[in-house]
Motif scaffolding. Sequence first.
Motif, PDB file in Angstrom:
ATOM      1  N   VAL A 182       0.835  -1.207   0.000  1.00 43.24           N
ATOM      2  CA  VAL A 182       0.000   0.000   0.000  1.00 43.24           C
ATOM      3  C   VAL A 182       0.869   1.257   0.000  1.00 43.24           C
ATOM      4  N   TYR A 183       1.941   1.243   0.794  1.00 47.47           N
ATOM      5  CA  TYR A 183       2.820   2.414   0.893  1.00 47.47           C
ATOM      6  C   TYR A 183       3.563   2.664  -0.419  1.00 47.47           C
ATOM      7  N   LEU A 184       3.933   1.588  -1.121  1.00 44.94           N
ATOM      8  CA  LEU A 184       4.722   1.718  -2.354  1.00 44.94           C
ATOM      9  C   LEU A 184       3.859   1.714  -3.609  1.00 44.94           C
ATOM     10  N   MET A 185       2.538   1.787  -3.465  1.00 44.27           N
ATOM     11  CA  MET A 185       1.646   1.687  -4.612  1.00 44.27           C
ATOM     12  C   MET A 185       1.843   2.836  -5.597  1.00 44.27           C
ATOM     13  N   HIS A 186       2.409   3.966  -5.130  1.00 42.81           N
ATOM     14  CA  HIS A 186       2.650   5.084  -6.051  1.00 42.81           C
ATOM     15  C   HIS A 186       3.765   4.752  -7.042  1.00 42.81           C
ATOM     16  N   MET A 187       4.523   3.677  -6.754  1.00 44.97           N
ATOM     17  CA  MET A 187       5.478   3.146  -7.718  1.00 44.97           C
ATOM     18  C   MET A 187       4.721   2.214  -8.654  1.00 44.97           C
ATOM     19  N   LYS A 189      16.304  -6.284  -4.761  1.00 42.71           N
ATOM     20  CA  LYS A 189      17.116  -5.959  -5.932  1.00 42.71           C
ATOM     21  C   LYS A 189      17.575  -4.506  -5.871  1.00 42.71           C
ATOM     22  N   GLU A 190      18.750  -4.253  -6.420  1.00 48.50           N
ATOM     23  CA  GLU A 190      19.298  -2.898  -6.388  1.00 48.50           C
ATOM     24  C   GLU A 190      18.395  -1.900  -7.092  1.00 48.50           C
ATOM     25  N   GLU A 191      17.764  -2.359  -8.211  1.00 47.61           N
ATOM     26  CA  GLU A 191      16.904  -1.418  -8.944  1.00 47.61           C
ATOM     27  C   GLU A 191      15.667  -1.061  -8.128  1.00 47.61           C
ATOM     28  N   TRP A 192      15.203  -1.991  -7.297  1.00 47.99           N
ATOM     29  CA  TRP A 192      14.064  -1.681  -6.426  1.00 47.99           C
ATOM     30  C   TRP A 192      14.445  -0.597  -5.421  1.00 47.99           C
ATOM     31  N   CYS A 193      15.609  -0.786  -4.806  1.00 47.24           N
ATOM     32  CA  CYS A 193      16.065   0.199  -3.808  1.00 47.24           C
ATOM     33  C   CYS A 193      16.275   1.560  -4.451  1.00 47.24           C
ATOM     34  N   SER A 194      16.812   1.548  -5.654  1.00 43.16           N
ATOM     35  CA  SER A 194      17.048   2.804  -6.369  1.00 43.16           C
ATOM     36  C   SER A 194      15.721   3.487  -6.695  1.00 43.16           C
ATOM     37  N   ASP A 195      14.761   2.696  -7.167  1.00 44.95           N
ATOM     38  CA  ASP A 195      13.442   3.264  -7.493  1.00 44.95           C
ATOM     39  C   ASP A 195      12.778   3.844  -6.249  1.00 44.95           C
ATOM     40  N   MET A 196      12.897   3.136  -5.094  1.00 44.98           N
ATOM     41  CA  MET A 196      12.282   3.636  -3.866  1.00 44.98           C
ATOM     42  C   MET A 196      12.885   4.964  -3.449  1.00 44.98           C
ATOM     43  N   LEU A 197      14.202   5.081  -3.532  1.00 41.70           N
ATOM     44  CA  LEU A 197      14.863   6.341  -3.166  1.00 41.70           C
ATOM     45  C   LEU A 197      14.434   7.476  -4.086  1.00 41.70           C
ATOM     46  N   LYS A 198      14.331   7.171  -5.384  1.00 40.76           N
ATOM     47  CA  LYS A 198      13.917   8.195  -6.356  1.00 40.76           C
ATOM     48  C   LYS A 198      12.490   8.675  -6.084  1.00 40.76           C
ATOM     49  N   GLY A 256      11.169   8.988  -3.194  1.00 37.05           N
ATOM     50  CA  GLY A 256      11.063   9.645  -1.894  1.00 37.05           C
ATOM     51  C   GLY A 256      10.902   8.725  -0.702  1.00 37.05           C
ATOM     52  N   VAL A 257      11.110   7.430  -0.919  1.00 33.95           N
ATOM     53  CA  VAL A 257      11.034   6.495   0.197  1.00 33.95           C
ATOM     54  C   VAL A 257      12.281   6.674   1.059  1.00 33.95           C
ATOM     55  N   PRO A 258      12.133   6.905   2.377  1.00 40.77           N
ATOM     56  CA  PRO A 258      13.309   7.154   3.224  1.00 40.77           C
ATOM     57  C   PRO A 258      14.197   5.910   3.355  1.00 40.77           C
ATOM     58  N   GLN A 259      15.475   6.155   3.617  1.00 39.37           N
ATOM     59  CA  GLN A 259      16.451   5.063   3.715  1.00 39.37           C
ATOM     60  C   GLN A 259      16.101   4.116   4.866  1.00 39.37           C
ATOM     61  N   TRP A 260      15.560   4.669   5.973  1.00 40.57           N
ATOM     62  CA  TRP A 260      15.230   3.802   7.112  1.00 40.57           C
ATOM     63  C   TRP A 260      14.173   2.768   6.729  1.00 40.57           C
ATOM     64  N   TYR A 261      13.281   3.124   5.806  1.00 43.33           N
ATOM     65  CA  TYR A 261      12.227   2.210   5.369  1.00 43.33           C
ATOM     66  C   TYR A 261      12.842   1.038   4.604  1.00 43.33           C
ATOM     67  N   ILE A 262      13.775   1.350   3.734  1.00 43.00           N
ATOM     68  CA  ILE A 262      14.448   0.297   2.956  1.00 43.00           C
ATOM     69  C   ILE A 262      15.251  -0.610   3.878  1.00 43.00           C
ATOM     70  N   ASP A 263      15.965  -0.005   4.830  1.00 45.39           N
ATOM     71  CA  ASP A 263      16.764  -0.792   5.783  1.00 45.39           C
ATOM     72  C   ASP A 263      15.862  -1.696   6.623  1.00 45.39           C
ATOM     73  N   ALA A 264      14.684  -1.182   6.993  1.00 41.55           N
ATOM     74  CA  ALA A 264      13.749  -1.990   7.786  1.00 41.55           C
ATOM     75  C   ALA A 264      13.269  -3.193   6.988  1.00 41.55           C
ATOM     76  N   CYS A 265      12.988  -3.000   5.708  1.00 36.76           N
ATOM     77  CA  CYS A 265      12.564  -4.115   4.850  1.00 36.76           C
ATOM     78  C   CYS A 265      13.634  -5.209   4.801  1.00 36.76           C
ATOM     79  N   LYS A 266      14.876  -4.802   4.743  1.00 34.99           N
ATOM     80  CA  LYS A 266      15.971  -5.770   4.626  1.00 34.99           C
ATOM     81  C   LYS A 266      16.145  -6.610   5.894  1.00 34.99           C
ATOM     82  N   LYS A 267      15.708  -6.087   7.049  1.00 37.39           N
ATOM     83  CA  LYS A 267      15.872  -6.813   8.317  1.00 37.39           C
ATOM     84  C   LYS A 267      14.770  -7.850   8.541  1.00 37.39           C
ATOM     85  N   ILE A 268      13.626  -7.640   7.931  1.00 38.99           N
ATOM     86  CA  ILE A 268      12.455  -8.471   8.214  1.00 38.99           C
ATOM     87  C   ILE A 268      12.650  -9.900   7.708  1.00 38.99           C
TER      88      ILE A 268
END
Length: 324
Positions: A91-96, A115-124, A126-138
């Motif tokens: 739901v949060y990433l649906m704007h992608m 995937k690196e392209e996913w992380c790159s797309d999220m940053l582009k 406006g998804v904050p870095q902490w959100y991406i890092d949290a996904c990687k820990k789960i």
Amino acid sequence: VMSLFRSTEALGIRPEDIQGVRLGCLGIPEFGTSFAMQMVEDTKPRYFSDLIRISGLSHGTDVYLNNAQDLILQGVTTLQDAICCRDDIMVYLMHMDPGESFSIMEATRKHKPLKEEWCSDMLKRGVPQWYIDACKKIKYMFPKAHAAAYVMMAWRIGYCKIFYPLAYYAAYFSIRATGFSYEGMCQGKERLEFLLAELKKRDYSGNRVNPLTPKEEDMVKDGRIAQEMYARGFSFLPIDLYRVKATQFTIVDGKIMPALTAIDGLGESAAEQIVRAAAEGQFISKDDFRARSGVGQTICDLLDKLGILGKLPESNQLSLFDLM
């Protein structure tokens, strides 16, 4: 009902009445453990939807501990914006791209590398870095529909706890209790608090020579519910052989009568035999009780010690002393 997740006021008691527990969540599924109550205190839920998010956090692996907990306590995010259930990611990433957001959600819940392209797309986007890092820990995430179903059940039980307290406690002890002790919990508030204090000393003494057994840990859990019940002004009624149920706690004269199986050492089969025998008529002696119920001398002595047999004579035979 929401007030149960903020304080004990809805129950009409204070934290000091129940060993410092600051919430009214004891005995409520999903929220009654010490871990879950600490999570509620940390996240401070305001809405029903917040409880669903907490349920999702509690069922996930590395979703709350070492992840969302730190982010919330440090003020990086809030409960409403943290990753709690699988659906939150999509739901949060649906704007992608919707397909990409679904793939990120699936990879996260299965603990697969992003995937690196996913992380790159999220940053582009406006998804904050902490959100991406949290996904990687789960490592595992709970579906929101499951969390919603659990919380709906907990909400109904919480409603009964506030407005139908006797029915709530009778049902809890009949269905959920695994360490209830008639001897330790039904002989008054002071006896129960002494028992809990002794168990607490052993639990926190650091001496692992004599740790609490699983049965004693269950006794602490059920004892805290009984302590809360006493604090709210309710009490137990001594067992009456002619009104008691074998395995169910019942409401009698505005009090709760424990089941026969609440007595340590009395099993379900023996309890049912006693109830069936009592339904046939009053016992005239302990000999009559043993013969009709089929229980042994040990159980008979136990019930006599607890005062449940009353003043039954030992034998069916009368003596001159019985007539005096």
